[in-house]
Design a protein around this motif. Sequence first.
Motif, PDB file in Angstrom:
ATOM      1  N   SER A 217      69.486  12.085 -19.090  1.00  0.00           N
ATOM      2  CA  SER A 217      69.942  12.226 -20.476  1.00  0.00           C
ATOM      3  C   SER A 217      69.180  11.255 -21.365  1.00  0.00           C
ATOM      4  O   SER A 217      68.801  10.161 -20.940  1.00  0.00           O
ATOM      5  CB  SER A 217      71.447  11.967 -20.580  1.00  0.00           C
TER       6      SER A 217
ATOM      7  N   PHE B  29      67.655  21.419 -29.144  1.00  0.00           N
ATOM      8  CA  PHE B  29      68.847  21.772 -28.352  1.00  0.00           C
ATOM      9  C   PHE B  29      69.899  22.392 -29.271  1.00  0.00           C
ATOM     10  O   PHE B  29      70.978  21.826 -29.480  1.00  0.00           O
ATOM     11  CB  PHE B  29      69.420  20.528 -27.664  1.00  0.00           C
TER      12      PHE B  29
ATOM     13  N   LYS C 209      71.881  15.793 -22.308  1.00  0.00           N
ATOM     14  CA  LYS C 209      71.406  15.926 -20.931  1.00  0.00           C
ATOM     15  C   LYS C 209      70.238  16.906 -20.905  1.00  0.00           C
ATOM     16  O   LYS C 209      70.333  18.016 -21.420  1.00  0.00           O
ATOM     17  CB  LYS C 209      72.528  16.424 -20.033  1.00  0.00           C
ATOM     18  N   THR C 210      69.154  16.476 -20.304  1.00  0.00           N
ATOM     19  CA  THR C 210      67.952  17.311 -20.224  1.00  0.00           C
ATOM     20  C   THR C 210      67.637  17.623 -18.767  1.00  0.00           C
ATOM     21  O   THR C 210      67.932  16.823 -17.872  1.00  0.00           O
ATOM     22  CB  THR C 210      66.752  16.590 -20.864  1.00  0.00           C
ATOM     23  N   THR C 211      67.048  18.779 -18.543  1.00  0.00           N
ATOM     24  CA  THR C 211      66.750  19.226 -17.180  1.00  0.00           C
ATOM     25  C   THR C 211      65.742  18.301 -16.514  1.00  0.00           C
ATOM     26  O   THR C 211      64.636  18.095 -17.024  1.00  0.00           O
ATOM     27  CB  THR C 211      66.194  20.661 -17.192  1.00  0.00           C
ATOM     28  N   GLY C 212      66.148  17.733 -15.388  1.00  0.00           N
ATOM     29  CA  GLY C 212      65.246  16.903 -14.599  1.00  0.00           C
ATOM     30  C   GLY C 212      64.981  15.528 -15.167  1.00  0.00           C
ATOM     31  O   GLY C 212      64.270  14.731 -14.567  1.00  0.00           O
ATOM     32  N   LYS C 213      65.521  15.226 -16.313  1.00  0.00           N
ATOM     33  CA  LYS C 213      65.253  13.926 -16.929  1.00  0.00           C
ATOM     34  C   LYS C 213      66.529  13.126 -17.193  1.00  0.00           C
ATOM     35  O   LYS C 213      66.495  12.135 -17.908  1.00  0.00           O
ATOM     36  CB  LYS C 213      64.496  14.114 -18.244  1.00  0.00           C
TER      37      LYS C 213
END
Length: 277
Positions: free
Chosen positions: A44, A56, A38-42
Amino acid sequence: MKEPVKSMNIHSRYVTDFGTRGKCFGCTHASGFTAEIKTTGKGSERYCKFCVTQKFPEAKAKYEKTDAKFSCPACLSKNESLRCNTKELTYDEYYVGSCCKNAGLWTYKTGKLFRQMTVQHIYEDARKDEDSAETAVENADAKVVEAKKVLENCEKTACEAAHVLDEKKKWRKTVQKRALFLANEAMKEDNSDLEDSDYEPEDGESEAAEEADEEHEFLLEKMSCKVCMEKFDDEHPEATIIPCGHKSCFHCLSSLPNKACPTCRAEFTMENVYKLY
């Protein structure tokens, strides 16, 4: 398959289909194992092990094996005779080089150390799969043996039931004949007062009466001892039934040296003789 210590990516030029777990969002190449991060604002994205370690490091990644499809490792060779044009290889088939002899040579010569390690993992998984399949076969064979035993028991039960049915049929027929005989005798006794009457039978009744008398005589003949030929009546009441269904005098049966039915020669014992008187 065990997760390798390293996850060597396969260049996209060998990939024919990335599938849903094949492409790394970081390096854009195909990897043997990818994890959804899971990435911030994007939302996963999926990353290979190398990219997860670099980008990560704190993430708790759960790696899944790729479902990508690959072409033969020798497909880019300038020598056309070395190309087998296979385009549906799995990750394991790609590294084992199972599609052709040239692919096997490529697997051995290029990236030798890593590929040996990867093939070793594939081999261990193949052995486990084989053991599991062998266990499944053994369990299936055991169930087949058990099913055969159940079938044998069912067949035995069916045979026994059929034998009992035959005996019941024989006994029912014997009782039926006896009932018909007794009913006929009772009818004659109840209508004895009609013998001296002035009743004149109509056309056809005489023939019917004669047929009834013949049938009665036949029944009387059937109800006679086959040894002494005496009919079973009030003066000679020792009628008995043998298990085979035939009838004879109890005295005659007792005097037989060999206990066999006088009619059909079926063997019997005096304990199995049923008295009708």
